[in-house]
Motif scaffolding. Structure first.
Motif, PDB file in Angstrom:
ATOM      1  N   LEU A  53     -52.318  29.045  42.806  1.00 33.88           N
ATOM      2  CA  LEU A  53     -52.463  30.395  42.269  1.00 33.88           C
ATOM      3  C   LEU A  53     -51.216  30.771  41.485  1.00 33.88           C
ATOM      4  O   LEU A  53     -50.128  30.266  41.731  1.00 33.88           O
ATOM      5  CB  LEU A  53     -52.660  31.398  43.401  1.00 33.88           C
ATOM      6  N   HIS A  54     -51.380  31.706  40.573  1.00 34.04           N
ATOM      7  CA  HIS A  54     -50.285  32.187  39.758  1.00 34.04           C
ATOM      8  C   HIS A  54     -49.505  33.231  40.553  1.00 34.04           C
ATOM      9  O   HIS A  54     -50.087  33.941  41.374  1.00 34.04           O
ATOM     10  CB  HIS A  54     -50.911  32.828  38.519  1.00 34.04           C
ATOM     11  N   GLY A  55     -48.200  33.315  40.332  1.00 31.04           N
ATOM     12  CA  GLY A  55     -47.397  34.335  41.006  1.00 31.04           C
ATOM     13  C   GLY A  55     -47.960  35.728  40.792  1.00 31.04           C
ATOM     14  O   GLY A  55     -47.889  36.595  41.656  1.00 31.04           O
ATOM     15  N   PRO A  59     -39.449  28.927  41.510  1.00 34.60           N
ATOM     16  CA  PRO A  59     -39.039  28.895  40.103  1.00 34.60           C
ATOM     17  C   PRO A  59     -37.568  29.274  39.925  1.00 34.60           C
ATOM     18  O   PRO A  59     -36.865  29.456  40.908  1.00 34.60           O
ATOM     19  CB  PRO A  59     -39.940  29.964  39.478  1.00 34.60           C
ATOM     20  N   ARG A  65     -41.098  28.618  35.868  1.00 36.99           N
ATOM     21  CA  ARG A  65     -41.129  27.433  36.720  1.00 36.99           C
ATOM     22  C   ARG A  65     -40.349  26.313  36.060  1.00 36.99           C
ATOM     23  O   ARG A  65     -40.308  26.203  34.837  1.00 36.99           O
ATOM     24  CB  ARG A  65     -42.575  26.971  36.928  1.00 36.99           C
ATOM     25  N   ALA A 121     -36.969  29.696  47.010  1.00 42.45           N
ATOM     26  CA  ALA A 121     -36.618  29.084  48.285  1.00 42.45           C
ATOM     27  C   ALA A 121     -37.267  27.712  48.457  1.00 42.45           C
ATOM     28  O   ALA A 121     -36.696  26.832  49.090  1.00 42.45           O
ATOM     29  CB  ALA A 121     -37.043  30.005  49.433  1.00 42.45           C
ATOM     30  N   ILE A 122     -38.467  27.544  47.909  1.00 35.81           N
ATOM     31  CA  ILE A 122     -39.202  26.303  48.118  1.00 35.81           C
ATOM     32  C   ILE A 122     -39.027  25.392  46.911  1.00 35.81           C
ATOM     33  O   ILE A 122     -39.322  25.783  45.782  1.00 35.81           O
ATOM     34  CB  ILE A 122     -40.695  26.603  48.356  1.00 35.81           C
ATOM     35  N   ARG A 151     -41.071  23.228  35.858  1.00 27.56           N
ATOM     36  CA  ARG A 151     -41.886  22.307  35.060  1.00 27.56           C
ATOM     37  C   ARG A 151     -42.104  22.840  33.642  1.00 27.56           C
ATOM     38  O   ARG A 151     -42.281  22.078  32.703  1.00 27.56           O
ATOM     39  CB  ARG A 151     -43.229  22.049  35.737  1.00 27.56           C
ATOM     40  N   ASP A 152     -42.106  24.186  33.497  1.00 24.42           N
ATOM     41  CA  ASP A 152     -42.292  24.750  32.166  1.00 24.42           C
ATOM     42  C   ASP A 152     -40.981  24.791  31.390  1.00 24.42           C
ATOM     43  O   ASP A 152     -40.966  25.052  30.192  1.00 24.42           O
ATOM     44  CB  ASP A 152     -42.868  26.164  32.272  1.00 24.42           C
ATOM     45  N   VAL A 197     -52.140  23.382  35.810  1.00 23.82           N
ATOM     46  CA  VAL A 197     -51.391  24.549  36.258  1.00 23.82           C
ATOM     47  C   VAL A 197     -50.832  25.266  35.043  1.00 23.82           C
ATOM     48  O   VAL A 197     -50.155  24.676  34.223  1.00 23.82           O
ATOM     49  CB  VAL A 197     -50.260  24.141  37.220  1.00 23.82           C
ATOM     50  N   GLU A 198     -51.146  26.546  34.959  1.00 20.48           N
ATOM     51  CA  GLU A 198     -50.721  27.325  33.800  1.00 20.48           C
ATOM     52  C   GLU A 198     -49.215  27.548  33.819  1.00 20.48           C
ATOM     53  O   GLU A 198     -48.595  27.599  34.877  1.00 20.48           O
ATOM     54  CB  GLU A 198     -51.403  28.690  33.862  1.00 20.48           C
ATOM     55  N   PRO A 199     -48.634  27.721  32.646  1.00 19.46           N
ATOM     56  CA  PRO A 199     -47.219  28.064  32.605  1.00 19.46           C
ATOM     57  C   PRO A 199     -46.982  29.413  33.293  1.00 19.46           C
ATOM     58  O   PRO A 199     -47.847  30.279  33.282  1.00 19.46           O
ATOM     59  CB  PRO A 199     -46.918  28.182  31.112  1.00 19.46           C
ATOM     60  N   PHE A 200     -45.837  29.541  33.916  1.00 17.03           N
ATOM     61  CA  PHE A 200     -45.450  30.790  34.549  1.00 17.03           C
ATOM     62  C   PHE A 200     -44.155  31.254  33.902  1.00 17.03           C
ATOM     63  O   PHE A 200     -43.100  30.656  34.088  1.00 17.03           O
ATOM     64  CB  PHE A 200     -45.254  30.551  36.052  1.00 17.03           C
ATOM     65  N   ASP A 202     -44.234  32.989  43.928  1.00 13.55           N
ATOM     66  CA  ASP A 202     -44.861  32.036  43.013  1.00 13.55           C
ATOM     67  C   ASP A 202     -45.045  30.661  43.624  1.00 13.55           C
ATOM     68  O   ASP A 202     -46.099  30.057  43.521  1.00 13.55           O
ATOM     69  CB  ASP A 202     -44.072  31.919  41.718  1.00 13.55           C
ATOM     70  N   ARG A 203     -44.010  30.160  44.277  1.00 10.39           N
ATOM     71  CA  ARG A 203     -44.103  28.796  44.800  1.00 10.39           C
ATOM     72  C   ARG A 203     -45.058  28.729  45.990  1.00 10.39           C
ATOM     73  O   ARG A 203     -45.782  27.759  46.163  1.00 10.39           O
ATOM     74  CB  ARG A 203     -42.699  28.334  45.213  1.00 10.39           C
ATOM     75  N   ILE A 204     -45.035  29.800  46.804  1.00 16.48           N
ATOM     76  CA  ILE A 204     -45.915  29.834  47.971  1.00 16.48           C
ATOM     77  C   ILE A 204     -47.371  29.868  47.499  1.00 16.48           C
ATOM     78  O   ILE A 204     -48.218  29.130  47.985  1.00 16.48           O
ATOM     79  CB  ILE A 204     -45.571  31.068  48.840  1.00 16.48           C
ATOM     80  N   ASP A 248     -50.300  18.382  33.653  1.00 14.93           N
ATOM     81  CA  ASP A 248     -51.276  19.137  32.905  1.00 14.93           C
ATOM     82  C   ASP A 248     -50.919  20.615  32.988  1.00 14.93           C
ATOM     83  O   ASP A 248     -50.850  21.187  34.056  1.00 14.93           O
ATOM     84  CB  ASP A 248     -52.666  18.892  33.522  1.00 14.93           C
ATOM     85  N   HIS A 249     -50.697  21.235  31.863  1.00 19.60           N
ATOM     86  CA  HIS A 249     -50.320  22.633  31.867  1.00 19.60           C
ATOM     87  C   HIS A 249     -51.513  23.546  31.617  1.00 19.60           C
ATOM     88  O   HIS A 249     -51.367  24.752  31.567  1.00 19.60           O
ATOM     89  CB  HIS A 249     -49.229  22.915  30.850  1.00 19.60           C
ATOM     90  N   GLY A 303     -48.241  29.132  44.407  1.00 20.86           N
ATOM     91  CA  GLY A 303     -48.410  28.010  43.495  1.00 20.86           C
ATOM     92  C   GLY A 303     -48.851  26.757  44.233  1.00 20.86           C
ATOM     93  O   GLY A 303     -49.603  25.944  43.703  1.00 20.86           O
ATOM     94  N   LEU A 309     -36.836  36.938  50.489  1.00 23.15           N
ATOM     95  CA  LEU A 309     -38.135  36.792  51.155  1.00 23.15           C
ATOM     96  C   LEU A 309     -38.217  37.705  52.377  1.00 23.15           C
ATOM     97  O   LEU A 309     -39.252  38.310  52.640  1.00 23.15           O
ATOM     98  CB  LEU A 309     -38.347  35.325  51.574  1.00 23.15           C
ATOM     99  N   GLU A 322     -32.703  30.709  42.127  1.00 28.38           N
ATOM    100  CA  GLU A 322     -33.823  29.787  42.253  1.00 28.38           C
ATOM    101  C   GLU A 322     -34.603  30.145  43.506  1.00 28.38           C
ATOM    102  O   GLU A 322     -34.083  30.771  44.418  1.00 28.38           O
ATOM    103  CB  GLU A 322     -33.339  28.334  42.288  1.00 28.38           C
ATOM    104  N   PRO A 378     -32.962  33.422  48.135  1.00 29.46           N
ATOM    105  CA  PRO A 378     -34.041  32.670  48.799  1.00 29.46           C
ATOM    106  C   PRO A 378     -34.318  33.156  50.224  1.00 29.46           C
ATOM    107  O   PRO A 378     -35.459  33.133  50.665  1.00 29.46           O
ATOM    108  CB  PRO A 378     -33.509  31.232  48.817  1.00 29.46           C
ATOM    109  N   LEU A 412     -33.506  38.567  45.052  1.00 33.40           N
ATOM    110  CA  LEU A 412     -34.030  37.260  44.643  1.00 33.40           C
ATOM    111  C   LEU A 412     -33.408  36.119  45.454  1.00 33.40           C
ATOM    112  O   LEU A 412     -33.667  34.951  45.209  1.00 33.40           O
ATOM    113  CB  LEU A 412     -33.781  37.011  43.150  1.00 33.40           C
ATOM    114  N   PHE A 447     -42.161  36.487  41.506  1.00 35.70           N
ATOM    115  CA  PHE A 447     -41.209  35.376  41.421  1.00 35.70           C
ATOM    116  C   PHE A 447     -41.042  34.719  42.794  1.00 35.70           C
ATOM    117  O   PHE A 447     -41.129  33.500  42.938  1.00 35.70           O
ATOM    118  CB  PHE A 447     -39.865  35.910  40.917  1.00 35.70           C
ATOM    119  N   LEU A 454     -47.534  26.019  24.922  1.00 35.53           N
ATOM    120  CA  LEU A 454     -46.388  26.237  25.800  1.00 35.53           C
ATOM    121  C   LEU A 454     -45.121  26.402  24.965  1.00 35.53           C
ATOM    122  O   LEU A 454     -44.291  27.268  25.235  1.00 35.53           O
ATOM    123  CB  LEU A 454     -46.234  25.063  26.780  1.00 35.53           C
TER     124      LEU A 454
END
Lengths: 106, 634
Positions: free
Chosen positions: B341-343, A79, A92, A74-75, A94-95, B442-445, B333-335, A44-45, B337, B242, A72, B238, B236, B330, A52
Motif C-alpha cells: 500500500l502507498h503511505g 523512506p 523511497r 525505521a524499517i 528505490r525511487d 510499486v508506485e513511486p512515493f 510508508d514502509r509498514i 517495476d515501478h 508498503g 513512531l 530515514e 525512527p 520523524l 512517511f 518517474l
C-alpha cells in the motif's frame, strides 16, 4: 528513452567529494545533485521510467540543487526525508536511485 | 502592485457583471484558506460532471457591483495531471472540463516562503495564456523570516501582477479582488494556449528559468524557519516518531469513541423517538412501516455515526493543517508498503475505522489508480463503528467476563482481537492483490513534507463542516435507495392472517434466508441468523435489530441484554464465534458497495468486493465453527 535533451556528460567526481546515488545516502549526507537519470532503476515501478524521471524533476530534483538527507524510516532505513533547497521531501530509496549527488568535501 | 489602474464604475462596455475565477496552486500553499477568506460562507460544494471530485465554488461581490465566482481547484505541482483531482485542475485551467466554462482569470496561490516549485507551475500556467494574478500568500511568515522579495521585479519576470496576502488574517484580500477586477476591466483576454505536456528536457529548462527568476528577485531569508527542522528531529525519528504517531492514534480513537458517544446516542434516540412518534400518530400500515422501519431507522442507522466521523475528521484536518499528515504517511510508508500500500493510503484506512464510506471517498488523494483501487478494496475490512454493536452483542452473549492473567478482561481481548483481525486481513488482502494481480508493481512515493504551521481554527471548522455536509449528501443519496430496497425485501409479502411467526419470516427476505440456510449451515448459522443477515445488509448494526425481530424480542437496540440472553440459549458458542468471524469480513453494508460503485464508476469493483469479502467471511466462519465444534464448543 523519450528524453530528447542529451543527458549532461558526467564523469567521476570532479572534486574530492564522492558521487553517489541518493538511494544509498545516509542521514547527514549533503551535497549537490549532479545528475538525474531516467531508466537505470531496478524493479517495476508501475510507471514508465520516463514518468518517474519527470516526477523527480517536477519535485525539484534537478541538477545543481542542494540536497541534504535529514531522516530515514525505521524499517530498512526507508523512506528518506531530504531537504532539497528550501523544501522537504519524503521519498523511497528505490525511487531515489536515479538521483546522483556529489557529496560535499568534509 | 504593478497595475495601479483600479476599476472605476463598470464601463458600459462591460459584457457581463459576472466573471469566473479559478484558484490554482501547489498543495500546502494556503489555497483553501485563501478561498475561505475570499468567499466566506458563500460556498457551494457539488461534483464535477462525471467525476467524483468535489467542486468547490464561492461568490465574491466586488465594490463595483460585479460578482466573481471563485472555483477552488485541487492543489497540484504540475498541469501534467496524475490523480483524478489533478486531472480536474488541468482540465478546468485549460477550459476543457465538460460542463465548465473556462475561467476568465486565474489566481495562482503561492506560499511566499516556498517559491521554487510554484514558479515552475506559474511558467506552465503562463503557457495556457489566461490572464493571471499571483497571490503571494503567507507573506507575514516570509517577512518574519526576513525573506526579501522584489515584488516589482518578480511581477515583471513572470509577466503578471502580484498581490501579497495573509489568508488566515484576511490581509490583502481586497487588493487581490481589485487586481482581478482590474484585469477584467482592462479586458485582458489572454494569449493563445500553447501549453502541452512538458518532457524531461522542458521541465529542466523551466526549473532553470524558475531558478533564474528566484535568484534575481528573492534574497534568502535572514532567519529561516528552524522550527520545522527541530520538530521533525522528534516527529520523524525512527523511534520517538513512531511512538508519538501511535500515541496520537490512541488518543484519537479514545476521542472518537468517548466524545462522540453522547451525540451519537442522542441522534439515535432522536431517530427512534421520531419513528415512535410517527408510529403512534399514523394508522399502522404500509406507509407507517415504510416511514419508521425503512426510512427513519435506515437513514438513522447511518447518521448516528456522523458524530464519530466528525470527531475523526476534526483530528485529521487539524493534523493535516499542521503539516503532520505527510509525516504520518512517511512513518507508515514502509509498514504499509510491506503490504503493497502507498503511505498515502494511511488516512483513508484511518477514516475507515469510523466508517468505510468517508474512508473510500478520501482515497482520491492517491495519485495512482492501482494504489487507489487496492485501498478502496481493503478499506471495508477495517473495523468500522457499525460492527461494534454486533461485536458487543455477541461478546456479551458468549464470552464470559473473566480476567486473563489477572488484569486483562477476556471480552476486551476478544474485541481487540477482532480489530486486529480487520487490520491484518486488510494488509494481507492488499499484499495478495499486489502479488497476484499487479505483479509487484510499486508506485513511486514522492511527497512534500510541508513546513509546520499553526492550524487556523476557523478554517479547520469550515473544512469540517464541508466534510460533514459531503458525507451526509453523498451517503444520503446512496443509503436511501438501499434502505428502501432492504425494507421492501423484509416487508413483502406481508404475514398471512393468523400467522404465529414474526412477519419477516414470510417476506422475501425470509424466503431468501430459508433458501440460503443450507449453504450457511456448515458455518453454524441457523435460519433465524440467515434471515437477519438480509436486513443486515442495510448496515451492519441493523443485524442486531433484525435478530431481535426474528427472535421476537422488542426493542433489541435499546436493551441488548435480553437479546444476548436469548441468543446464548439458542446458539452454541461455536455458532456465536462463527457469527463474529463472519462479521469481520462480510460486506454487510449496501452503502459501502454503493460508494465503491460511485467512486470507481464501474460495477466490476463492487462486484469483486462483494465476492471476495463474502468468500473470506464464509471461509473464516467455517474454520472458526468447525474448529470450535471439534473442540467441544458445538
Amino acid at each position: 528513452m523519450h528524453d530528447t535533451l542529451a543527458e549532461p556528460e558526467k564523469t567521476a567526481a570532479a572534486t574530492d567529494g564522492a558521487t553517489v546515488r541518493l538511494s544509498v545516502a545516509k542521514p547527514g549526507d549533503r551535497g549537490v545533485i549532479v545528475d538525474v537519470q531516467a531508466g537505470r532503476q531496478s524493479g517495476d515501478h508501475g510507471v514508465s521510467v520516463d514518468e518517474l524521471h519527470r516526477r523527480l524533476l517536477e519535485f525539484g530534483f534537478v541538477e545543481g540543487a542542494r540536497i541534504e538527507v535529514l531522516h530515514e524510516g525505521a524499517i530498512w532505513r526507508d523512506p528518506i526525508a531530504v531537504r532539497l533547497d528550501d523544501m522537504r521531501i519524503g521519498l523511497r530509496r528505490r525511487d531515489a536511485a536515479d538521483v546522483w549527488i556529489q557529496l560535499d568535501a568534509e | 502592485m504593478t497595475d495601479a489602474t483600479l476599476p472605476t464604475a463598470p464601463l458600459s462596455s462591460a459584457p457581463s457583471s459576472n466573471a469566473r475565477i479559478a484558484l490554482v496552486g501547489n498543495p500546502n500553499s494556503g489555497k483553501t484558506a485563501l478561498f475561505n477568506a475570499l468567499t466566506g460562507s458563500r460556498q457551494k460544494v457539488a461534483n464535477y460532471a462525471g467525476v467524483t471530485v468535489e467542486r468547490k465554488e464561492g461568490q465574491v461581490a466586488t465594490s463595483s457591483g460585479r460578482t466573481l465566482s471563485i472555483l477552488d481547484l485541487p492543489g497540484t505541482y504540475s498541469l501534467r495531471a496524475r490523480s483524478p483531482d489533478e486531472v480536474v485542475t488541468r482540465d478546468a485551467v485549460l477550459g476543457k472540463l465538460a460542463g465548465e466554462a473556462p475561467p476568465d482569470v486565474l489566481i495562482c496561490v503561492a506560499d511566499a516562503t516556498n517559491l521554487r516549485l510554484v514558479l515552475r507551475l506559474i511558467l506552465e500556467l503562463k503557457a495556457v495564456g489566461r490572464p493571471m494574478v499571483l497571490a503571494l500568500n503567507m507573506y507575514d511568515i516570509a517577512q518574519r523570516q526576513g525573506l526579501r522579495i522584489d515584488l516589482e521585479g518578480l511581477a515583471r519576470d513572470i509577466g503578471c501582477p502580484i498581490v501579497t496576502t495573509v489568508a488566515t488574517r484576511k490581509r490583502g484580500i481586497e487588493d487581490l479582488v481589485a487586481q482581478v477586477e482590474a484585469l477584467i476591466a482592462a479586458g485582458a483576454l489572454g494569449a493563445e494556449n500553447t501549453w502541452h505536456e512538458p518532457d524531461a528536457g522542458q521541465i529542466r529548462g523551466a526549473h532553470r528559468e524558475a531558478q533564474r527568476i528566484l535568484k534575481a528577485n528573492v534574497q534568502a531569508a535572514d532567519r529561516p524557519d528552524t522550527f520545522t527542522g527541530k520538530v521533525d528531529g522528534v516527529l520523524l525519528h525512527p523511534v520517538s516518531g513512531l511512538a508519538i504517531l501511535f500515541t496520537l492514534l490512541f488518543v484519537m480513537f479514545q476521542a472518537v469513541f468517548t466524545w462522540s458517544k453522547a451525540a451519537g446516542d442522542l441522534l439515535g434516540e432522536g431517530f427512534s423517538a421520531t419513528g415512535a412518534f410517527i408510529a403512534a400518530h399514523l394508522p399502522p400500515g404500509l406507509l407507517t412501516s415504510f416511514l419508521t422501519d425503512g426510512l427513519i431507522s435506515g437513514v438513522g442507522s447511518v447518521l448516528v455515526f456522523l458524530p464519530q466521523i466528525l470527531v475523526l475528521f476534526f483530528f485529521i484536518i487539524l493534523l493535516e493543517d499542521f503539516g503532520y499528515m505527510a509525516r504520518a504517511a512517511f512513518l507508515m510508508d514502509r509498514i504499509m508498503g510491506g503490504a503493497g500500500l502507498h503511505g498515502r493510503a494511511f488516512i483513508p484506512l484511518l477514516s475507515s475505522f469510523a466508517c468505510a464510506i468517508p474512508g473510500i471517498m478520501s482515497t482520491r488523494v492517491i495519485d495512482n489508480k492501482r494504489d487507489r483501487l487496492t485501498t478502496i478494496m481493503v478499506a471495508p475490512l477495517m473495523t468500522c463503528s457499525a460492527r461494534i454493536p454486533v461485536y458487543t452483542l455477541i461478546i456479551s452473549a458468549f464470552i464470559p467476563n473473566v480476567k486473563v492473567a489477572g488484569v486483562l478482561s477476556l471480552p476486551g481481548l476478544v474485541m481487540f482481537g477482532l480489530y486486529a483481525a480487520g487490520i491484518v486481513s486488510a494488509l494481507g488482502v492488499s499484499f495478495i492483490t499486489r502479488r497476484l494481480f499487479w505483479r509487484g508493481a510499486v508506485e513511486p512515493f514522492l511527497m512534500e513534507l510541508p513546513t509546520y504551521k499553526l492550524p487556523d481554527l476557523v478554517n479547520v471548522l469550515r473544512s469540517l463542516y464541508l466534510r460533514g455536509k459531503i458525507f451526509i449528501t453523498r451517503a444520503g443519496t446512496i443509503i436511501l435507495p438501499m434502505m428502501i430496497l432492504v425494507w421492501f425485501l423484509s416487508s413483502f409479502p406481508g404475514a398471512p392472517a393468523g400467522a404465529s411467526d414474526p412477519a419477516i419470516n414470510y417476506s422475501l427476505a425470509g424466503r431468501i434466508g430459508h433458501l440460503l440456510q443450507p449453504i450457511l449451515a456448515p458455518i453454524g448459522f441457523n435460519w433465524q441468523m440467515t434471515v437477519a443477515l438480509i436486513p443486515g445488509f442495510a448496515a451492519r448494526e441493523v443485524a442486531v435489530a433484525a435478530l431481535g425481530t426474528v427472535y421476537a424480542i422488542g426493542n433489541a437496540d435499546a436493551s441488548p441484554g435480553a437479546l444476548a440472553t436469548t441468543l446464548s440459549h439458542h446458539w452454541s458458542i461455536a455458532t456465536g464465534l462463527a457469527f463474529l468471524a463472519w462479521y469481520v469480513f462480510a460486506p454487510q453494508c449496501a452503502s459501502t458497495i454503493g460508494v465503491v460503485k460511485r467512486e470507481t464508476n464501474s460495477w466490476l469493483w463492487p462486484a469483486v468486493m462483494l465476492v471476495y469479502m463474502t468468500g473470506l467471511a464464509y471461509l473464516a466462519a467455517f474454520i472458526v465453527y468447525q474448529t470450535a465444534k471439534a473442540s467441544g464448543l458445538g
